[in-house]
Design a protein around this motif. Structure first.
Motif, PDB file in Angstrom:
ATOM      1  N   MET A 226       1.024  -1.213   0.015  1.00  0.00           N
ATOM      2  CA  MET A 226      -0.167  -0.031  -0.059  1.00  0.00           C
ATOM      3  C   MET A 226       0.716   1.104  -0.031  1.00  0.00           C
ATOM      4  SD  MET A 226      -2.849  -1.172   2.838  1.00  0.00           S
ATOM      5  CE  MET A 226      -3.989   0.158   2.621  1.00  0.00           C
ATOM      6  N   THR A 227       0.200   2.443  -0.218  1.00  0.00           N
ATOM      7  CA  THR A 227       1.091   3.770  -0.200  1.00  0.00           C
ATOM      8  C   THR A 227       0.446   4.646   0.880  1.00  0.00           C
ATOM      9  OG1 THR A 227       0.970   3.538  -2.498  1.00  0.00           O
ATOM     10  CG2 THR A 227       1.588   5.593  -1.770  1.00  0.00           C
ATOM     11  N   VAL A 228       1.422   5.188   1.541  1.00  0.00           N
ATOM     12  CA  VAL A 228       0.801   6.364   2.559  1.00  0.00           C
ATOM     13  C   VAL A 228       0.480   7.603   1.736  1.00  0.00           C
ATOM     14  CG1 VAL A 228       1.700   7.576   4.573  1.00  0.00           C
ATOM     15  CG2 VAL A 228       2.509   5.506   4.165  1.00  0.00           C
ATOM     16  N   VAL A 229      -0.627   8.149   2.078  1.00  0.00           N
ATOM     17  CA  VAL A 229      -0.911   9.225   1.384  1.00  0.00           C
ATOM     18  C   VAL A 229      -1.348  10.562   2.359  1.00  0.00           C
ATOM     19  CG1 VAL A 229      -2.186   8.372  -0.633  1.00  0.00           C
ATOM     20  CG2 VAL A 229      -3.675   8.978   1.741  1.00  0.00           C
ATOM     21  N   GLY A 230      -1.243  10.312   3.834  1.00  0.00           N
ATOM     22  CA  GLY A 230      -1.304  11.135   4.718  1.00  0.00           C
ATOM     23  C   GLY A 230      -1.040  10.800   5.958  1.00  0.00           C
ATOM     24  N   VAL A 231      -0.439  11.995   7.011  1.00  0.00           N
ATOM     25  CA  VAL A 231      -0.062  11.578   8.146  1.00  0.00           C
ATOM     26  C   VAL A 231      -0.867  12.541   9.212  1.00  0.00           C
ATOM     27  CG1 VAL A 231       1.780  11.617   9.924  1.00  0.00           C
ATOM     28  CG2 VAL A 231       2.379  11.186   7.430  1.00  0.00           C
ATOM     29  N   LEU A 232      -1.712  11.786   9.972  1.00  0.00           N
ATOM     30  CA  LEU A 232      -2.452  12.365  11.279  1.00  0.00           C
ATOM     31  C   LEU A 232      -1.591  13.455  11.915  1.00  0.00           C
ATOM     32  CD1 LEU A 232      -4.842   9.639  11.800  1.00  0.00           C
ATOM     33  CD2 LEU A 232      -5.432  11.632  10.272  1.00  0.00           C
ATOM     34  N   ALA A 233      -2.176  14.438  12.195  1.00  0.00           N
ATOM     35  CA  ALA A 233      -1.784  15.284  13.282  1.00  0.00           C
ATOM     36  C   ALA A 233      -1.822  14.294  14.697  1.00  0.00           C
ATOM     37  CB  ALA A 233      -2.429  16.586  13.598  1.00  0.00           C
ATOM     38  N   SER A 234      -0.949  14.547  15.707  1.00  0.00           N
ATOM     39  CA  SER A 234      -0.765  13.886  16.922  1.00  0.00           C
ATOM     40  C   SER A 234      -2.044  14.097  17.672  1.00  0.00           C
ATOM     41  CB  SER A 234       0.427  13.970  17.770  1.00  0.00           C
ATOM     42  OG  SER A 234       0.461  13.394  18.935  1.00  0.00           O
ATOM     43  N   ARG A 235      -2.701  13.279  18.468  1.00  0.00           N
ATOM     44  CA  ARG A 235      -3.730  13.223  19.281  1.00  0.00           C
ATOM     45  C   ARG A 235      -3.233  12.852  20.804  1.00  0.00           C
ATOM     46  NH1 ARG A 235      -9.222  11.457  17.843  1.00  0.00           N
ATOM     47  NH2 ARG A 235      -8.011   9.517  17.277  1.00  0.00           N
ATOM     48  N   GLY A 236      -2.015  12.149  20.898  1.00  0.00           N
ATOM     49  CA  GLY A 236      -1.670  11.929  22.068  1.00  0.00           C
ATOM     50  C   GLY A 236      -2.378  10.677  22.723  1.00  0.00           C
ATOM     51  N   GLN A 237      -2.319  10.448  24.034  1.00  0.00           N
ATOM     52  CA  GLN A 237      -3.106   9.562  24.744  1.00  0.00           C
ATOM     53  C   GLN A 237      -4.466   9.585  24.922  1.00  0.00           C
ATOM     54  OE1 GLN A 237      -1.176   7.558  27.778  1.00  0.00           O
ATOM     55  NE2 GLN A 237       0.336   7.143  26.140  1.00  0.00           N
ATOM     56  N   SER A 238      -5.315   8.433  24.606  1.00  0.00           N
ATOM     57  CA  SER A 238      -6.574   8.470  24.883  1.00  0.00           C
ATOM     58  C   SER A 238      -6.784   8.577  26.433  1.00  0.00           C
ATOM     59  CB  SER A 238      -7.253   7.335  24.055  1.00  0.00           C
ATOM     60  OG  SER A 238      -7.132   6.207  24.971  1.00  0.00           O
ATOM     61  N   GLY A 239      -8.252   8.696  26.549  1.00  0.00           N
ATOM     62  CA  GLY A 239      -8.673   8.692  27.922  1.00  0.00           C
ATOM     63  C   GLY A 239      -8.310   7.468  28.580  1.00  0.00           C
ATOM     64  N   MET A 240      -8.143   6.475  27.962  1.00  0.00           N
ATOM     65  CA  MET A 240      -8.133   4.922  28.664  1.00  0.00           C
ATOM     66  C   MET A 240      -6.652   4.678  28.688  1.00  0.00           C
ATOM     67  SD  MET A 240     -11.268   5.038  28.715  1.00  0.00           S
ATOM     68  CE  MET A 240     -12.481   5.933  27.446  1.00  0.00           C
ATOM     69  N   GLY A 241      -5.935   5.509  28.152  1.00  0.00           N
ATOM     70  CA  GLY A 241      -4.124   5.327  28.158  1.00  0.00           C
ATOM     71  C   GLY A 241      -3.740   4.877  27.029  1.00  0.00           C
ATOM     72  N   GLY A 242      -4.440   4.251  25.936  1.00  0.00           N
ATOM     73  CA  GLY A 242      -3.924   4.065  24.525  1.00  0.00           C
ATOM     74  C   GLY A 242      -3.453   5.051  23.732  1.00  0.00           C
ATOM     75  N   ASP A 243      -2.650   4.755  22.794  1.00  0.00           N
ATOM     76  CA  ASP A 243      -1.976   5.694  21.929  1.00  0.00           C
ATOM     77  C   ASP A 243      -2.770   5.845  20.752  1.00  0.00           C
ATOM     78  OD1 ASP A 243      -0.313   7.091  20.384  1.00  0.00           O
ATOM     79  OD2 ASP A 243       1.297   5.812  20.506  1.00  0.00           O
ATOM     80  N   GLN A 244      -3.422   7.003  20.788  1.00  0.00           N
ATOM     81  CA  GLN A 244      -4.451   7.391  19.699  1.00  0.00           C
ATOM     82  C   GLN A 244      -3.547   7.635  18.228  1.00  0.00           C
ATOM     83  OE1 GLN A 244      -8.238   9.368  20.749  1.00  0.00           O
ATOM     84  NE2 GLN A 244      -6.588  10.311  21.812  1.00  0.00           N
ATOM     85  N   ASP A 245      -2.350   7.394  18.337  1.00  0.00           N
ATOM     86  CA  ASP A 245      -1.547   7.858  17.078  1.00  0.00           C
ATOM     87  C   ASP A 245      -0.840   6.530  16.445  1.00  0.00           C
ATOM     88  OD1 ASP A 245      -2.036  10.460  17.490  1.00  0.00           O
ATOM     89  OD2 ASP A 245      -0.354  10.784  18.946  1.00  0.00           O
ATOM     90  N   ASP A 246      -1.234   5.494  17.177  1.00  0.00           N
ATOM     91  CA  ASP A 246      -0.855   4.040  16.669  1.00  0.00           C
ATOM     92  C   ASP A 246      -1.867   3.556  15.902  1.00  0.00           C
ATOM     93  OD1 ASP A 246       0.513   1.828  16.049  1.00  0.00           O
ATOM     94  OD2 ASP A 246       0.586   0.993  18.203  1.00  0.00           O
ATOM     95  N   ILE A 247      -2.013   4.184  14.575  1.00  0.00           N
ATOM     96  CA  ILE A 247      -3.150   3.725  13.695  1.00  0.00           C
ATOM     97  C   ILE A 247      -2.844   3.865  12.289  1.00  0.00           C
ATOM     98  CG2 ILE A 247      -4.277   6.013  13.736  1.00  0.00           C
ATOM     99  CD1 ILE A 247      -6.890   4.365  14.670  1.00  0.00           C
ATOM    100  N   VAL A 248      -3.523   3.057  11.424  1.00  0.00           N
ATOM    101  CA  VAL A 248      -3.509   2.912  10.019  1.00  0.00           C
ATOM    102  C   VAL A 248      -5.056   3.334   9.459  1.00  0.00           C
ATOM    103  CG1 VAL A 248      -2.652   2.057   8.039  1.00  0.00           C
ATOM    104  CG2 VAL A 248      -1.551   1.713   9.936  1.00  0.00           C
TER     105      VAL A 248
END
Ligand SMILES: Nc1ncnc2c1ncn2[C@@H]1O[C@H](COP(=O)(O)OP(=O)(O)O)[C@@H](O)[C@H]1O
Ligand SMILES: [Mg+2]
Lengths: 405, 231
Positions: free
Chosen positions: A184-206
């Motif tokens: 696949m090809t990367v078309v965009g990178v999201l702005a960082s959103r940091g930790q979620s309320g539950m402590g998960g990393d919201q930026d670890d996503i495709v």
């Protein structure tokens, strides 16, 4: 005015005369005021955290999950967990007037492989509306398009964590990667959103087009979730009702045995907010009780002071002081005592909040209204608990007071 | 000569449960402006009670009392306080200065309670002036514990003068002082009286009483003798 100034000076001098006693007396007020401010600040901080989570979710968000709610105590068959289909999205788009955007959502676990790095992560398949609903922002590149969704193009938008971990400092936009076997090809990178309320990393996503995940990665055709945003926060209930009607018709549900459930995320968080608010109020009330106890300490010491200074009261009366002059003198002394305690309490609270933030990472919000309120309250405590001793002093008979040994 | 104090059939009865103490029994007394009166009598005869009523610190149980033409025996507490502030200066046997408070600040105290009459000078300068009148201008910043008994009493006199009263009341002002110092205090009283202030003092010492122009003797709540002093 002149009189007040003289009285204030006398009060300050009397307070400074017994430093140790003054400090011990004020301690109750200091702790009480500090406790109230800290509790309110911590509570407001927690509330702001929760509100931020609502904001992160998008405040008008409605979520449809497969499977009925278990509120009726009936466990539904396993196939009901596969009840949400792509065509539901089209139906919702077509028939619902109160929703602004709707997107399907499928999840797939896998390895994000590029640049010689393997990064285990989550891929979300979604419609383009998903970006709007979740209010996602780009730091570079672009979102995938409607056309990409229609054609199941092998493109994806990645989160900041993956961008950093896999691509390092180089721009990921336009770079190739593999997810599973799929190039696949990367078309965009999201702005960082940091930790979620539950402590998960919201930026670890495709995030990839929903059809791409369906047809090229997951290989089946039920949705994990439908996510929609209502036109406004006010029409949430109406939107929810509309969606229920449309989905029931679509799924040919009879009666109330829905094979889906709609959750209104902001409701849940509102409940959490109100719970945290209740907790704050409870803690503040306990803190206020300690302030009350501090006030009783003030009353005690003022009564002692009146007794000790009976002769002084007699002298002042003989020299022309009215009852009200004596009353004001003692009242002002109590108020000054409490106000000084209040100031010290504010200082204590300020440093305690700093410490809480730096050590425990607790969010505290210390606003000027809280501080002014706490200060005003401590002064009020002075008036309230100073009044009885002051009145006692003012009511003394000058001759008896003069004769007092 | 106009009268400053006018008492008619004035009585004071203290009730102690069942028993009653008649501290003053139907006293008639007139004192004119500018007089210097000494009140004598054995202990418990009612001298202090009389002084307290004259000074508006206490109220009679019966009779009339006019002070500078004003009837004060029916006045409210706050009105009496205002009269004490404006018209009367008190000097006590035990000085009654506020400890750990400088002479100057002690003398300034009555100025904050003066409401009716506005004096033109500032409290501070009036206090300094009062201390000068009793010869203590170089002890202004001393606290009572740094002053001798005679000096303390002079501070107390300065304090009683600071609101420019027309009546100076002294209950055994020399009771705690040796004879030399007592003479000094009497000199101060003489000077004040010469400046027009009416002075009434209680004493049980014959030679101190001789400084006055008129001596009253009280016994069992009754004025038993009233004589002019022949010099
Ligand atoms: N507050 C009081 N309560 C009861 N009795 C009092 C009180 N003050 C004075 N007396 C009584 O009144 C009488 C006169 O007292 P006082 O005026 O102090 O006498 P003096 O000053 O001449 O020694 C005394 O018998 C005294 O016991
Ligand atoms: Mg006496």
């Amino acid at each position: 005015m002149k009189f007040l100034l003289t009285t204030l000076r006398t009060a300050l001098r009397n307070i400074l005369r017994n430093r140790m006693r003054t400090l011990l007396t004020m301690l109750g007020i200091i702790i009480g005021v500090a406790a109230v401010i800290i509790m309110v600040s911590v509570g407001k901080g927690a509330e702001a955290d929760i509100n931020q989570r609502i904001g992160a979710l998008g405040s008008n968000v409605l979520m449809v999950r497969p499977g009925g709610s278990s509120s009726h105590g009936v466990r539904l068959g396993a196939d009901s967990w596969q009840s949400l289909k792509l065509k539901d999205i089209d139906a919702l788009k077509k028939h619902c007037t109160q929703i602004a955007a709707v997107s399907g959502l499928v999840r797939a676990n896998g390895q994000f492989v590029a640049n010689g790095t393997n990064w285990p992560t989550n891929m979300e398949g979604a419609n383009v509306e998903y970006f709007e609903i979740r209010q996602l922002k780009l730091s570079s590149g672009s979102f995938f398009t409607e056309r990409d969704v229609r054609t199941s193009r092998k493109v994806a938008v990645i989160g900041a964590t993956i961008a950093q971990e896999v691509f390092g400092d180089s721009d990921p936009v336009g770079q190739q990667f593999r997810f599973g076997k799929q190039p696949m090809t990367v078309v965009g990178v999201l702005a960082s959103r940091g930790q979620s309320g539950m402590g998960g990393d919201q930026d670890d996503i495709v995030i990839a087009p929903i059809t791409t995940v369906f047809f090229r990665i997951a290989g089946d055709s039920h949705l994990n979730q439908i996510i929609a945003s209502a036109n406004s926060r006010e029409v949430m209930a109406a939107a929810q009702e509309e969606m229920t009607t449309v989905l029931r018709k679509e799924h040919k549900v009879r009666g109330e045995n829905d094979d889906f459930s709609i959750r209104n995320q902001s409701d849940i968080l509102e409940a959490a907010t109100s719970m945290s608010r209740t907790l704050t109020m409870l803690l503040s009330a306990i803190a206020a009780v300690s302030l009350l106890v501090g006030g009783i300490g003030i009353m005690n010491i003022m009564l002692v002071s009146v007794t000790e200074r009976t002769r002084e009261i007699g002298i002042r009366m003989a020299l022309g002081a009215r009852g009200i002059d004596i009353l004001l003198q003692f009242l002002i002394e109590a108020v000054v005592l409490c106000s000084l305690g209040g100031l010290a309490g504010i200082a204590l609270a300020l440093s305690a909040c700093k410490v809480l933030e730096q050590t425990v990472g607790m969010n505290t919000i210390l606003d000027i209204t809280t501080i002014l309120f706490a200060f005003g309250f401590s002064a009020m405590v002075g008036v309230f608990f100073g009044f009885y001793p002051a009145r006692k002093a003012a009511g003394l008979n000058p001759i008896d007071a003069l004769r007092y040994e | 000569m106009s009268s400053i104090i006018q008492m008619h059939r004035l009585s004071k009865v203290y009730s102690l449960g069942e028993s009653q103490v008649h501290a003053l029994r139907s006293v008639d007394l007139t004192i004119h402006q500018g007089e210097f009166v000494a009140i004598m009598g054995p202990s418990g005869s009612g001298k202090s009670t009389l002084m307290n009523i004259i000074g508006c610190l206490d109220q009679p149980t019966a009779g009339e009392y006019h002070l500078q033409g004003q009837r004060v025996d029916r006045m409210r507490r706050s009105e009496l306080a205002d009269i004490r502030a404006a018209t009367i200066g008190f000097v006590f046997q035990g000085f009654n200065l506020l400890s750990r408070t400088s002479a100057l600040e002690n003398v300034e105290i009555p100025t904050q309670y003066l409401r009716r009459r506005k004096l033109t000078e500032s409290p501070r300068s009036r206090a300094i002036e009062a201390l000068q009148r009793v010869g203590l201008q170089d002890r202004m910043h001393h606290v009572p514990s740094q002053l001798s008994g005679g000096q303390q009493q002079r501070v107390a006199i300065a304090r009683s003068l600071v609101n420019q009263p027309s009546l100076l009341l002294a209950d055994e002002p020399t009771g705690n002082l040796d004879s030399t110092t007592s003479e000094e205090i009497m000199d101060v009283f003489h000077n004040l009286n010469a400046q027009g202030i009416t002075v009434v003092m209680v004493t049980h010492e014959q030679d101190i009483a001789q400084h006055a122009k008129r001596i009253l003797v009280v016994r069992d709540g009754i004025i038993v003798s009233d004589t002019a002093v022949v010099k």
